[in-house]
Design a protein around this motif. Sequence first.
Motif, PDB file in Angstrom:
ATOM      1  N   ASN A  13       0.448  -0.722   0.144  1.00  0.00           N
ATOM      2  CA  ASN A  13      -0.120  -0.116  -0.134  1.00  0.00           C
ATOM      3  C   ASN A  13       1.035   1.491   0.421  1.00  0.00           C
ATOM      4  N   ILE A  14       2.215   1.352   0.697  1.00  0.00           N
ATOM      5  CA  ILE A  14       2.971   2.181   0.449  1.00  0.00           C
ATOM      6  C   ILE A  14       3.975   2.859  -0.476  1.00  0.00           C
ATOM      7  N   LEU A  15       3.806   2.035  -1.013  1.00  0.00           N
ATOM      8  CA  LEU A  15       4.873   1.680  -3.026  1.00  0.00           C
ATOM      9  C   LEU A  15       3.679   2.247  -3.893  1.00  0.00           C
ATOM     10  N   LEU A  16       2.576   2.031  -3.499  1.00  0.00           N
ATOM     11  CA  LEU A  16       1.345   2.986  -4.108  1.00  0.00           C
ATOM     12  C   LEU A  16       1.170   3.867  -3.942  1.00  0.00           C
ATOM     13  N   TRP A  17       1.134   4.525  -2.967  1.00  0.00           N
ATOM     14  CA  TRP A  17       0.881   5.351  -2.413  1.00  0.00           C
ATOM     15  C   TRP A  17       1.636   6.345  -2.942  1.00  0.00           C
ATOM     16  N   ILE A  18       3.267   6.400  -2.970  1.00  0.00           N
ATOM     17  CA  ILE A  18       4.771   6.776  -3.395  1.00  0.00           C
ATOM     18  C   ILE A  18       4.088   7.184  -5.342  1.00  0.00           C
ATOM     19  N   ALA A  19       3.910   5.619  -5.012  1.00  0.00           N
ATOM     20  CA  ALA A  19       3.846   5.703  -7.114  1.00  0.00           C
ATOM     21  C   ALA A  19       2.589   6.833  -7.281  1.00  0.00           C
ATOM     22  N   GLN A  20       1.644   6.195  -6.391  1.00  0.00           N
ATOM     23  CA  GLN A  20       0.017   7.107  -7.520  1.00  0.00           C
ATOM     24  C   GLN A  20       0.520   8.688  -6.877  1.00  0.00           C
ATOM     25  N   LEU A  21       0.688   9.323  -5.916  1.00  0.00           N
ATOM     26  CA  LEU A  21       1.278  10.573  -5.870  1.00  0.00           C
ATOM     27  C   LEU A  21       2.813  11.384  -6.395  1.00  0.00           C
ATOM     28  N   PHE A  22       3.529  10.873  -6.863  1.00  0.00           N
ATOM     29  CA  PHE A  22       4.479  10.742  -8.084  1.00  0.00           C
ATOM     30  C   PHE A  22       3.798  11.121  -9.765  1.00  0.00           C
ATOM     31  N   LEU A  23       3.201  10.353 -10.217  1.00  0.00           N
ATOM     32  CA  LEU A  23       2.628  10.071 -10.843  1.00  0.00           C
ATOM     33  C   LEU A  23       1.422  11.320 -10.999  1.00  0.00           C
ATOM     34  N   ALA A  24       0.539  11.570  -9.409  1.00  0.00           N
ATOM     35  CA  ALA A  24       0.151  12.704  -9.408  1.00  0.00           C
ATOM     36  C   ALA A  24       0.421  14.247  -9.920  1.00  0.00           C
ATOM     37  N   ALA A  25       1.310  14.191  -9.319  1.00  0.00           N
ATOM     38  CA  ALA A  25       2.308  15.650  -9.977  1.00  0.00           C
ATOM     39  C   ALA A  25       2.753  15.784 -10.972  1.00  0.00           C
TER      40      ALA A  25
ATOM     41  N   GLN B  53      13.950   8.740 -27.879  1.00  0.00           N
ATOM     42  CA  GLN B  53      13.927   9.350 -25.769  1.00  0.00           C
ATOM     43  C   GLN B  53      13.248   9.833 -25.103  1.00  0.00           C
ATOM     44  N   GLU B  54      12.049   9.942 -26.179  1.00  0.00           N
ATOM     45  CA  GLU B  54      10.598  10.338 -25.860  1.00  0.00           C
ATOM     46  C   GLU B  54      10.120   9.371 -24.627  1.00  0.00           C
ATOM     47  N   MET B  55       9.816   8.397 -25.703  1.00  0.00           N
ATOM     48  CA  MET B  55       9.265   7.397 -25.643  1.00  0.00           C
ATOM     49  C   MET B  55       9.571   6.500 -24.689  1.00  0.00           C
ATOM     50  N   ILE B  56      10.488   6.670 -23.660  1.00  0.00           N
ATOM     51  CA  ILE B  56      11.145   6.616 -22.659  1.00  0.00           C
ATOM     52  C   ILE B  56      10.570   6.747 -21.217  1.00  0.00           C
ATOM     53  N   THR B  57      10.390   7.942 -21.047  1.00  0.00           N
ATOM     54  CA  THR B  57       9.564   8.672 -20.723  1.00  0.00           C
ATOM     55  C   THR B  57       7.710   7.945 -20.743  1.00  0.00           C
ATOM     56  N   ASN B  58       7.122   7.783 -22.177  1.00  0.00           N
ATOM     57  CA  ASN B  58       6.303   6.780 -21.735  1.00  0.00           C
ATOM     58  C   ASN B  58       5.694   5.586 -21.563  1.00  0.00           C
ATOM     59  N   ILE B  59       6.678   4.966 -21.816  1.00  0.00           N
ATOM     60  CA  ILE B  59       7.137   3.391 -20.836  1.00  0.00           C
ATOM     61  C   ILE B  59       7.533   4.008 -19.784  1.00  0.00           C
ATOM     62  N   VAL B  60       7.490   4.458 -19.020  1.00  0.00           N
ATOM     63  CA  VAL B  60       8.119   4.176 -17.210  1.00  0.00           C
ATOM     64  C   VAL B  60       6.772   4.911 -16.800  1.00  0.00           C
ATOM     65  N   LEU B  61       5.505   6.233 -17.163  1.00  0.00           N
ATOM     66  CA  LEU B  61       4.863   6.275 -16.523  1.00  0.00           C
ATOM     67  C   LEU B  61       3.549   4.998 -16.916  1.00  0.00           C
ATOM     68  N   PHE B  62       3.577   4.277 -17.503  1.00  0.00           N
ATOM     69  CA  PHE B  62       2.854   3.763 -18.130  1.00  0.00           C
ATOM     70  C   PHE B  62       2.813   2.537 -17.530  1.00  0.00           C
ATOM     71  N   VAL B  63       4.491   2.455 -17.035  1.00  0.00           N
ATOM     72  CA  VAL B  63       4.788   1.189 -16.032  1.00  0.00           C
ATOM     73  C   VAL B  63       4.394   0.954 -14.849  1.00  0.00           C
ATOM     74  N   LEU B  64       4.182   2.735 -14.495  1.00  0.00           N
ATOM     75  CA  LEU B  64       4.058   2.871 -13.022  1.00  0.00           C
ATOM     76  C   LEU B  64       2.037   3.022 -13.008  1.00  0.00           C
ATOM     77  N   THR B  65       1.299   3.600 -13.995  1.00  0.00           N
ATOM     78  CA  THR B  65       0.299   3.806 -14.140  1.00  0.00           C
ATOM     79  C   THR B  65      -0.500   2.172 -13.699  1.00  0.00           C
ATOM     80  N   SER B  66       0.076   1.324 -14.458  1.00  0.00           N
ATOM     81  CA  SER B  66      -0.733   0.042 -14.607  1.00  0.00           C
ATOM     82  C   SER B  66      -0.571  -0.381 -13.019  1.00  0.00           C
ATOM     83  N   PHE B  67       1.496  -0.474 -12.419  1.00  0.00           N
ATOM     84  CA  PHE B  67       1.749  -0.954 -11.320  1.00  0.00           C
ATOM     85  C   PHE B  67       0.146  -0.648 -10.417  1.00  0.00           C
ATOM     86  N   VAL B  68      -0.133   1.063 -10.768  1.00  0.00           N
ATOM     87  CA  VAL B  68      -1.627   0.779  -9.702  1.00  0.00           C
ATOM     88  C   VAL B  68      -2.670   0.580  -9.940  1.00  0.00           C
ATOM     89  N   VAL B  69      -2.579   0.216 -10.899  1.00  0.00           N
ATOM     90  CA  VAL B  69      -4.095  -0.338 -11.678  1.00  0.00           C
ATOM     91  C   VAL B  69      -3.994  -1.806 -11.069  1.00  0.00           C
TER      92      VAL B  69
END
Length: 121
Positions: A2-14, A98-114
Amino acid sequence: MNILLWIAQLFLAAVFITVGLAKAVVRMDRLQKAMDWVNDYEPKKVRAIGILETLGGFGLFFPGLYPIHELVIPLSAAGLAIIMVFAAISNFNRGEKQEMITNIVLFVLTSFVVIGRLALG
C-alpha cells in the motif's frame, strides 16, 4: 504494498497535474516552443489532453481521502496508461525514441497502480 502504491500515485499525480495543467492553460505559442508535438495537433486536442491528464492526476490522489478510492483510483490510472500508449505511438511516429522512454516508464507506473489497487481492492 500500500505504501509503494501511494508513493507511485503521489509521484504520478504530481507529474500529470503539472504537465496536464500546462497543456490546458499555457498559451499555445509558448507550448509550441516547449513541446514540438503540439504543432501536429489542433489546439482543442492539446487542451483536451491536458484536461484529461489533470483530471487523471487528481483521480490518483483525492479519491484516496474518501471511501470511493477502490474504483476511482484504478480507473484514473488506467485512463492515464491509455494516454501514455497513445503518447508513445505519437513519439514513435515522430522518431522521438528518447521521449518514448518517459511514456513507457509512466505506463509501467500507472499499470502498477491499476493492478495493485485492484488486487488490494
